[in-house]
Design an enzyme around this catalytic site. Sequence first.
Site, PDB file in Angstrom:
ATOM      1  N   ASP A  44      -2.382  -0.955   2.762  1.00  0.00           N
ATOM      2  CA  ASP A  44      -1.662   0.265   2.435  1.00  0.00           C
ATOM      3  C   ASP A  44      -1.415   1.070   3.711  1.00  0.00           C
ATOM      4  O   ASP A  44      -2.289   1.157   4.578  1.00  0.00           O
ATOM      5  CB  ASP A  44      -2.517   1.087   1.455  1.00  0.00           C
ATOM      6  CG  ASP A  44      -1.849   2.384   1.051  1.00  0.00           C
ATOM      7  OD1 ASP A  44      -0.844   2.323   0.332  1.00  0.00           O
ATOM      8  OD2 ASP A  44      -2.316   3.457   1.488  1.00  0.00           O
ATOM      9  N   GLU A 102       2.025  -3.021   4.961  1.00  0.00           N
ATOM     10  CA  GLU A 102       3.114  -2.177   4.492  1.00  0.00           C
ATOM     11  C   GLU A 102       3.658  -1.392   5.681  1.00  0.00           C
ATOM     12  O   GLU A 102       3.038  -0.432   6.141  1.00  0.00           O
ATOM     13  CB  GLU A 102       2.609  -1.225   3.414  1.00  0.00           C
ATOM     14  CG  GLU A 102       3.746  -0.533   2.701  1.00  0.00           C
ATOM     15  CD  GLU A 102       3.396   0.855   2.246  1.00  0.00           C
ATOM     16  OE1 GLU A 102       4.136   1.396   1.411  1.00  0.00           O
ATOM     17  OE2 GLU A 102       2.407   1.423   2.727  1.00  0.00           O
TER      18      GLU A 102
HETATM   19  C1  LM2 Z   1       1.201   4.380   0.473  1.00  0.00           C
HETATM   20  N1  LM2 Z   1       1.651   3.503   1.263  1.00  0.00           N
HETATM   21  O1  LM2 Z   1       1.763   3.723   2.539  1.00  0.00           O
HETATM   22  C2  LM2 Z   1       1.148   4.127  -0.974  1.00  0.00           C
HETATM   23  O2  LM2 Z   1       1.924   2.982  -1.321  1.00  0.00           O
HETATM   24  C3  LM2 Z   1       1.581   5.356  -1.669  1.00  0.00           C
HETATM   25  O3  LM2 Z   1       1.638   5.157  -3.053  1.00  0.00           O
HETATM   26  C4  LM2 Z   1       0.598   6.470  -1.312  1.00  0.00           C
HETATM   27  O4  LM2 Z   1       1.038   7.718  -1.854  1.00  0.00           O
HETATM   28  C5  LM2 Z   1       0.506   6.671   0.189  1.00  0.00           C
HETATM   29  N2  LM2 Z   1       0.817   5.560   0.972  1.00  0.00           N
HETATM   30  C6  LM2 Z   1      -0.904   7.091   0.544  1.00  0.00           C
HETATM   31  O5  LM2 Z   1      -1.798   6.003   0.347  1.00  0.00           O
HETATM   32  C7  LM2 Z   1       0.538   8.017  -3.138  1.00  0.00           C
HETATM   33  C8  LM2 Z   1       1.488   8.977  -3.860  1.00  0.00           C
HETATM   34  C9  LM2 Z   1       1.365  10.370  -3.292  1.00  0.00           C
HETATM   35  C10 LM2 Z   1      -0.086  10.827  -3.290  1.00  0.00           C
HETATM   36  C11 LM2 Z   1      -0.870   9.822  -2.427  1.00  0.00           C
HETATM   37  C12 LM2 Z   1      -2.335  10.159  -2.311  1.00  0.00           C
HETATM   38  O6  LM2 Z   1       2.827   8.516  -3.720  1.00  0.00           O
HETATM   39  O7  LM2 Z   1       2.129  11.265  -4.132  1.00  0.00           O
HETATM   40  O8  LM2 Z   1      -0.200  12.113  -2.757  1.00  0.00           O
HETATM   41  O9  LM2 Z   1      -0.781   8.521  -3.036  1.00  0.00           O
HETATM   42  O10 LM2 Z   1      -2.943  10.155  -3.565  1.00  0.00           O
HETATM   43  C13 LM2 Z   1      -0.892  13.088  -3.540  1.00  0.00           C
HETATM   44  C14 LM2 Z   1       0.040  14.207  -3.941  1.00  0.00           C
HETATM   45  C15 LM2 Z   1       0.554  14.896  -2.679  1.00  0.00           C
HETATM   46  C16 LM2 Z   1      -0.583  15.414  -1.820  1.00  0.00           C
HETATM   47  C17 LM2 Z   1      -1.565  14.239  -1.538  1.00  0.00           C
HETATM   48  C18 LM2 Z   1      -2.809  14.687  -0.793  1.00  0.00           C
HETATM   49  O11 LM2 Z   1       1.131  13.658  -4.698  1.00  0.00           O
HETATM   50  O12 LM2 Z   1       1.383  16.016  -3.070  1.00  0.00           O
HETATM   51  O13 LM2 Z   1      -0.066  15.838  -0.554  1.00  0.00           O
HETATM   52  O14 LM2 Z   1      -1.977  13.627  -2.775  1.00  0.00           O
HETATM   53  O15 LM2 Z   1      -3.570  15.573  -1.554  1.00  0.00           O
HETATM   54  C19 LM2 Z   1      -0.276  17.190  -0.228  1.00  0.00           C
END
Ligand code: LM2
Length: 476
Positions: free
Chosen positions: A212, A238
């Site tokens: 990731d 990735e």
């Molecule tokens: C990835 N690849 O590089 C993953 O495929 C992707 O799904 C991940 O994002 C990202 N990198 C981090 O591993 C997902 C999702 C985000 C989420 C993060 C962390 O798309 O929306 O972020 O996981 O759980 C969330 C909140 C975001 C906030 C963050 C940190 O949506 O608003 O940012 O947590 O608290 C302030």
Amino acid sequence: MTKPFQRLLAALTASSLAILGLTSCGPSLPSATPITTEMVGLQMHTWSFDSIATECPTLNEIGYDWVLVSPPQESIPDSAWWAHYQPVSYKIDSSLGTRGQFENMVSVCKENKVQIMVDVVLNHMTGLQNGAGFAGTEFTKYEYPGLYVGEDFNACPTGVSQIEDYSNVEEIQQCELLGLADLNTGKANVRDQLVKFLRDLRSMGASGFRVDAAKHIKASELKQIVDQLPSDTTFISEVIGDTPPQSEYYAFGHVFSFDWINMVRNIFSSSGLLGGSADQNYFDMLSPSDKTVTLVSNHDTERNGGALTYRFAKNFNLATVFTLAAPYGKPMLYSSYAFSDYDAGPIAGPDGYQPVAQCVSNPSPEHGPYEDGDWICQHRWPAVKGMIAFRKAVGDSKFSDIWQEGDAYGFGRGKLGFVAFNTGDADVTASIKTSLPAGTYTDRIGGGTVTVGADGVMKVTIASWNAVAIDVKSKN
Ligand code: LM2
Ligand code: CA
């Protein structure tokens, strides 16, 4: 001690270590089979370990060779699917299941000839200031008991806290992605924890990893981690875009092709775009085939508009057919659940663990409308099943006999197979020159009969937004 005696002692020590199954890196690990272009993988986004174990006999029957499991480690307790991308420890315990359930999944799938690849989050920990994880591990954003302390995290060199400038490699790699505590993989003790985690997963029988956010980790540092795992371990990094250059990551494994996601989205989203680009010349401009995992979508592009999704079922279906038909890359298909809220994860039971997933009845592109949370099971769609058999039948044979007529387009795989697509609004009836032996064949897509004459000409009707595929193993 005399020299010969020292040598004897060294040899004895080495052989007794070998007998115990020990090397300098720790206990020996179960072997794994590296992926090839004829193998087909499947990302089962947020399927629980028990759900995957239950599905593995079916996956084997269809012909899947490997499955990508969502990040299995303890993470922040949140019902959003993305909680799994915020590790707080490397205990295997989350809403996806326990360590015991993970081990059971690996062994059931192994019995069914399906290997397990694991999505691993090596770049960062959480974005939360503090709390307790799913399994009760207490943490603060920069302190994880027994694993990391403050100095194990990167201090962003550009003075911003989060990554802002996606053209600056230093910032991409040493600043916080979305505010997630960024591990300093330049430090040996940090790499050692990550290696321990990966070796633990390998010891339970996992075969390889999706790395990731790999582009947020320096390739040279990731390589030092990879080098501490057995050489039969699969790595798929990735790396979105070309900053840092994708080629830096080829040295120790594969990359996912985001170019492929874009290409199939473009050519299968509207009529008239099929011909021309989808040929060998185009493939030659992409990343090297044997280093590339091709895909139609993943969990991110399914949500950010970057890819075709189950909502455009016919398009998604044809894009998947094309991915399986093309002599390029190592395909990883995608299976997911219906959602209307970006954050919504699968529903968990009162104990926090997800119940076993049930596919909607008769999964197919015609199924719908979906309720939020329905398991769509794209991996069971009839055309997908047929084309996995096609891919195995045509092996590594090259592109041939490219054919185009209006909105319809097709190509052969030498003497072994032929596939034709129609992205127009009207059915197309055509006589197409193939290199296949004369005879009657069963269409891998729709199940009908297709005849090839002594001159190699195949007479077919390809329905609007559909495809026809035949191969030597579907010859009657
Ligand atoms: C990835 N690849 O590089 C993953 O495929 C992707 O799904 C991940 O994002 C990202 N990198 C981090 O591993 C997902 C999702 C985000 C989420 C993060 C962390 O798309 O929306 O972020 O996981 O759980 C969330 C909140 C975001 C906030 C963050 C940190 O949506 O608003 O940012 O947590 O608290 C302030
Ligand atoms: Ca980083």
